[in-house]
Design a protein around this motif. Structure first.
Motif, PDB file in Angstrom:
ATOM      1  N   GLY A   1     -11.444   2.207  -1.354  1.00 39.69           N
ATOM      2  CA  GLY A   1     -10.495   3.415  -1.270  1.00 39.69           C
ATOM      3  C   GLY A   1      -9.263   3.112  -0.866  1.00 39.69           C
ATOM      4  O   GLY A   1      -7.970   3.917  -1.123  1.00 39.69           O
ATOM      5  N   GLN A   2      -8.746   1.820  -0.662  1.00 40.24           N
ATOM      6  CA  GLN A   2      -7.374   1.403  -0.471  1.00 40.24           C
ATOM      7  C   GLN A   2      -6.982   0.865  -1.712  1.00 40.24           C
ATOM      8  O   GLN A   2      -7.579   0.244  -2.391  1.00 40.24           O
ATOM      9  CB  GLN A   2      -7.369   0.289   0.691  1.00 40.24           C
ATOM     10  CG  GLN A   2      -5.864  -0.037   0.807  1.00 40.24           C
ATOM     11  CD  GLN A   2      -5.861  -1.180   1.637  1.00 40.24           C
ATOM     12  OE1 GLN A   2      -6.698  -2.144   1.876  1.00 40.24           O
ATOM     13  NE2 GLN A   2      -4.671  -1.456   2.530  1.00 40.24           N
TER      14      GLN A   2
ATOM     15  N   ASP B   1       0.961  -1.118   0.070  1.00 37.89           N
ATOM     16  CA  ASP B   1      -0.171   0.007   0.255  1.00 37.89           C
ATOM     17  C   ASP B   1       1.057   1.179   0.001  1.00 37.89           C
ATOM     18  O   ASP B   1       1.579   1.460   0.992  1.00 37.89           O
ATOM     19  CB  ASP B   1      -0.865  -0.197   1.301  1.00 37.89           C
ATOM     20  CG  ASP B   1      -2.075   0.997   1.527  1.00 37.89           C
ATOM     21  OD1 ASP B   1      -1.607   2.082   0.698  1.00 37.89           O
ATOM     22  OD2 ASP B   1      -2.841   1.070   2.213  1.00 37.89           O
ATOM     23  N   LEU B   2       1.073   1.869  -1.192  1.00 37.61           N
ATOM     24  CA  LEU B   2       2.032   2.977  -1.157  1.00 37.61           C
ATOM     25  C   LEU B   2       1.680   3.820  -0.330  1.00 37.61           C
ATOM     26  O   LEU B   2       2.572   4.897   0.204  1.00 37.61           O
ATOM     27  CB  LEU B   2       2.165   3.494  -2.675  1.00 37.61           C
ATOM     28  CG  LEU B   2       2.605   2.424  -3.711  1.00 37.61           C
ATOM     29  CD1 LEU B   2       2.566   3.114  -4.889  1.00 37.61           C
ATOM     30  CD2 LEU B   2       3.832   1.711  -3.251  1.00 37.61           C
TER      31      LEU B   2
END
Length: 165
Positions: free
Chosen positions: A129-130, A103-104
């Protein structure tokens, strides 16, 4: 430019990667259990899976060679410098193939940080949203042999492969 998201889930992408590569020795850094790994272990009980917690590899694991290294849910729990050191060490010493799911936003990395380590952006996933990104590295696909690297372009082609100086 709007990033395109994969129609697959991250677990499906990792499962496909595991099935394609079929490693005999697998290093998993970070998440110790996830569905794709459990399914792969059930289908391939002879595969040796080595688990490592987020952070530097312990000496026993750092001295081994693996067919594939998966880094899942690891970079989010490490500093950027420590993460770079981990990925570069695995790439250079421990595995010829690497897959990193991150997850950047959570790990404060950007695409270019992975590109600097010679990893390629494979897929991007979005849910609620992730956004998760899958980056891969394969030593065999890293660089193609240039067409000029053959005897035809030597000054003395009759000596190609004869002498080592």
């Amino acid at each position: 430019m709007t990033p395109r998201f994969s129609t697959r889930t991250p677990q499906q992408a990792i499962a496909a990667l595991l099935d394609t590569q079929a490693p005999r020795r697998l290093l998993v850094c970070g998440a110790s259990e996830f569905p794709a790994l459990a399914a792969f272990q059930a289908a391939h009980p002879d595969t040796q899976v080595t688990l490592a917690a987020p952070g530097p590899l312990p000496a026993a694991q750092a001295s081994q060679r693996f067919d594939l290294a998966l880094v899942v849910g690891c970079l989010e729990h490490m500093g950027k410098a420590e993460g770079r050191q981990l990925l570069a060490g695995i790439r250079n010493l421990n595995a010829s193939r690497i897959a990193v799911l991150a997850d950047l936003q959570a790990c404060a990395w950007s695409d270019t940080d992975f590109f600097a380590l010679a990893l390629q952006a494979s897929e991007r996933f979005e849910r609620d949203g992730q956004v998760l990104s899958l980056f891969t590295y394969d030593l065999l696909e890293y660089k193609q042999v240039p067409d000029w690297l053959n005897s035809r372009f030597w000054a003395n082609p009759e000596n190609f492969g004869k002498y080592w100086w």
